[in-house]
Scaffold this motif. Structure first.
Motif, mmCIF file in Angstrom:
data_model
loop_
_atom_site.group_PDB
_atom_site.id
_atom_site.type_symbol
_atom_site.label_atom_id
_atom_site.label_comp_id
_atom_site.label_asym_id
_atom_site.label_seq_id
_atom_site.Cartn_x
_atom_site.Cartn_y
_atom_site.Cartn_z
ATOM 1 N N ASP A 175 121.163 -120.363 38.820
ATOM 2 C CA ASP A 175 121.959 -121.387 38.163
ATOM 3 C C ASP A 175 121.073 -122.612 37.963
ATOM 4 O OD1 ASP A 175 123.784 -123.245 37.295
ATOM 5 O OD2 ASP A 175 125.194 -122.939 38.950
ATOM 6 N N LEU A 176 120.819 -122.990 36.737
ATOM 7 C CA LEU A 176 119.907 -124.096 36.456
ATOM 8 C C LEU A 176 120.474 -125.448 36.861
ATOM 9 C CD1 LEU A 176 118.539 -122.936 32.995
ATOM 10 C CD2 LEU A 176 117.500 -122.660 35.255
ATOM 11 N N ARG A 177 121.777 -125.517 37.135
ATOM 12 C CA ARG A 177 122.378 -126.782 37.544
ATOM 13 C C ARG A 177 122.112 -127.080 39.010
ATOM 14 N NH1 ARG A 177 128.289 -125.354 36.008
ATOM 15 N NH2 ARG A 177 127.481 -123.453 36.891
ATOM 16 N N THR A 178 121.744 -126.074 39.793
ATOM 17 C CA THR A 178 121.508 -126.247 41.215
ATOM 18 C C THR A 178 120.023 -126.089 41.500
ATOM 19 O OG1 THR A 178 123.659 -125.271 41.671
ATOM 20 C CG2 THR A 178 122.140 -125.434 43.516
ATOM 21 N N PRO A 179 119.385 -127.089 42.104
ATOM 22 C CA PRO A 179 117.964 -126.946 42.416
ATOM 23 C C PRO A 179 117.762 -125.833 43.443
ATOM 24 C CG PRO A 179 118.851 -128.950 43.400
ATOM 25 C CD PRO A 179 119.939 -128.353 42.559
ATOM 26 N N PRO A 180 116.595 -125.196 43.446
ATOM 27 C CA PRO A 180 116.351 -124.123 44.407
ATOM 28 C C PRO A 180 116.352 -124.662 45.835
ATOM 29 C CG PRO A 180 114.320 -124.707 43.287
ATOM 30 C CD PRO A 180 115.428 -125.465 42.609
ATOM 31 N N GLU A 181 116.824 -123.829 46.756
ATOM 32 C CA GLU A 181 116.807 -124.225 48.157
ATOM 33 C C GLU A 181 115.362 -124.315 48.626
ATOM 34 O OE1 GLU A 181 119.769 -122.822 51.124
ATOM 35 O OE2 GLU A 181 120.144 -121.326 49.570
ATOM 36 N N PRO A 182 115.061 -125.248 49.534
ATOM 37 C CA PRO A 182 113.704 -125.299 50.063
ATOM 38 C C PRO A 182 113.456 -124.081 50.950
ATOM 39 C CG PRO A 182 115.116 -126.821 51.249
ATOM 40 C CD PRO A 182 115.929 -126.263 50.111
ATOM 41 N N LEU A 183 112.215 -123.699 51.054
ATOM 42 C CA LEU A 183 111.853 -122.619 51.955
ATOM 43 C C LEU A 183 111.902 -123.118 53.386
ATOM 44 C CD1 LEU A 183 108.813 -121.128 50.034
ATOM 45 C CD2 LEU A 183 111.133 -120.218 50.157
ATOM 46 N N TRP A 184 112.162 -122.215 54.333
ATOM 47 C CA TRP A 184 112.234 -122.575 55.743
ATOM 48 C C TRP A 184 110.926 -123.207 56.199
ATOM 49 C CZ3 TRP A 184 110.275 -121.613 60.621
ATOM 50 C CH2 TRP A 184 111.114 -121.969 61.688
ATOM 51 N N LEU A 199 110.449 -126.798 58.006
ATOM 52 C CA LEU A 199 109.776 -126.791 59.313
ATOM 53 C C LEU A 199 108.595 -127.753 59.293
ATOM 54 C CD1 LEU A 199 109.155 -125.597 62.162
ATOM 55 C CD2 LEU A 199 107.751 -123.891 60.962
ATOM 56 N N GLY A 200 107.778 -127.676 58.258
ATOM 57 C CA GLY A 200 106.616 -128.554 58.160
ATOM 58 C C GLY A 200 107.002 -130.024 58.128
ATOM 59 N N GLU A 201 108.046 -130.338 57.376
ATOM 60 C CA GLU A 201 108.512 -131.726 57.324
ATOM 61 C C GLU A 201 108.984 -132.197 58.693
ATOM 62 O OE1 GLU A 201 111.584 -131.800 54.367
ATOM 63 O OE2 GLU A 201 110.228 -131.192 52.764
ATOM 64 N N GLN A 202 109.688 -131.323 59.402
ATOM 65 C CA GLN A 202 110.199 -131.681 60.727
ATOM 66 C C GLN A 202 109.051 -131.876 61.710
ATOM 67 O OE1 GLN A 202 113.409 -132.364 61.268
ATOM 68 N NE2 GLN A 202 112.854 -133.045 63.297
ATOM 69 N N LEU A 203 108.048 -131.003 61.655
ATOM 70 C CA LEU A 203 106.881 -131.150 62.538
ATOM 71 C C LEU A 203 106.147 -132.454 62.254
ATOM 72 C CD1 LEU A 203 105.528 -127.480 62.478
ATOM 73 C CD2 LEU A 203 106.528 -128.675 64.454
ATOM 74 N N GLN A 224 93.256 -128.664 60.362
ATOM 75 C CA GLN A 224 93.443 -128.201 58.993
ATOM 76 C C GLN A 224 94.650 -127.262 58.905
ATOM 77 O OE1 GLN A 224 90.546 -128.016 60.685
ATOM 78 N NE2 GLN A 224 89.219 -129.441 59.599
ATOM 79 N N TYR A 225 94.768 -126.368 59.891
ATOM 80 C CA TYR A 225 95.897 -125.443 59.890
ATOM 81 C C TYR A 225 97.205 -126.210 60.086
ATOM 82 C CZ TYR A 225 98.861 -121.446 60.897
ATOM 83 O OH TYR A 225 99.870 -120.529 60.875
ATOM 84 N N LEU A 226 97.225 -127.155 61.016
ATOM 85 C CA LEU A 226 98.422 -127.963 61.230
ATOM 86 C C LEU A 226 98.802 -128.707 59.954
ATOM 87 C CD1 LEU A 226 100.701 -129.163 62.859
ATOM 88 C CD2 LEU A 226 99.076 -130.815 63.831
ATOM 89 N N SER A 227 97.817 -129.227 59.244
ATOM 90 C CA SER A 227 98.091 -129.927 57.992
ATOM 91 C C SER A 227 98.754 -128.989 56.985
ATOM 92 C CB SER A 227 96.783 -130.476 57.406
ATOM 93 O OG SER A 227 97.007 -131.022 56.127
ATOM 94 N N GLU A 228 98.263 -127.767 56.896
ATOM 95 C CA GLU A 228 98.851 -126.811 55.956
ATOM 96 C C GLU A 228 100.261 -126.405 56.374
ATOM 97 O OE1 GLU A 228 96.654 -123.794 54.096
ATOM 98 O OE2 GLU A 228 94.730 -124.765 54.475
ATOM 99 N N VAL A 229 100.498 -126.305 57.674
ATOM 100 C CA VAL A 229 101.851 -126.000 58.167
ATOM 101 C C VAL A 229 102.784 -127.152 57.815
ATOM 102 C CG1 VAL A 229 103.259 -125.675 60.245
ATOM 103 C CG2 VAL A 229 101.109 -124.426 59.997
ATOM 104 N N GLU A 230 102.351 -128.382 58.061
ATOM 105 C CA GLU A 230 103.179 -129.551 57.762
ATOM 106 C C GLU A 230 103.500 -129.665 56.280
ATOM 107 O OE1 GLU A 230 101.496 -133.148 59.298
ATOM 108 O OE2 GLU A 230 102.054 -132.674 61.370
#
Length: 126
Positions: free
Chosen positions: A20-29, A33-37, A60-66
């Protein structure tokens, strides 16, 4: 580019053409998670290097996870949670709460469906 014959997209996935183009796609888990970390790390006024060192991973890995680019294993998520002074269960709950809140907001922002019997249709029929 065509798909491999044995691979197919997951119904309801990001690439689903019927979305449905009226609803933006849900974010991936992994994105939430990265935003919360990142939020937890910044609340502690820590650098990537400090948190990554305690978790036993590279900065570097932590940065990519975030940034939601990497899908860490459950063991890695537990190590990161511990290095940030929380538990895997608490972190998972926070991510789930954030996903639910975003879903509610997306549903509230979605425009109401148009009625087939509304005044616009009647005016066109006249």
């Amino acid at each position: 580019m065509s798909e491999h014959p044995r691979l197919h997209s997951i119904p309801g996935g990001r690439d689903d053409r019927q979305q449905d183009l009226r609803t933006p796609p849900e974010p991936l888990w992994r994105e939430v998670l990265g935003e919360q970390l990142r939020t937890l790390r910044q609340d502690r006024s820590e650098t990537l290097v400090e948190t990554a060192r305690r978790a036993g991973i590279s900065p570097q890995y932590l940065s990519e996870v975030e940034r939601g680019r990497k899908e860490p294993s459950s063991e890695m998520i537990a190590a990161l949670a511990g290095s940030l002074g929380t538990t895997l269960g608490e972190l998972t709950g926070q991510v789930a709460d954030q996903l639910r809140a975003r879903r509610r907001m997306a549903l509230l922002r979605r425009p109401a469906p148009r009625s087939a019997t509304g005044p616009t249709l009647m005016a066109l029929a006249a």
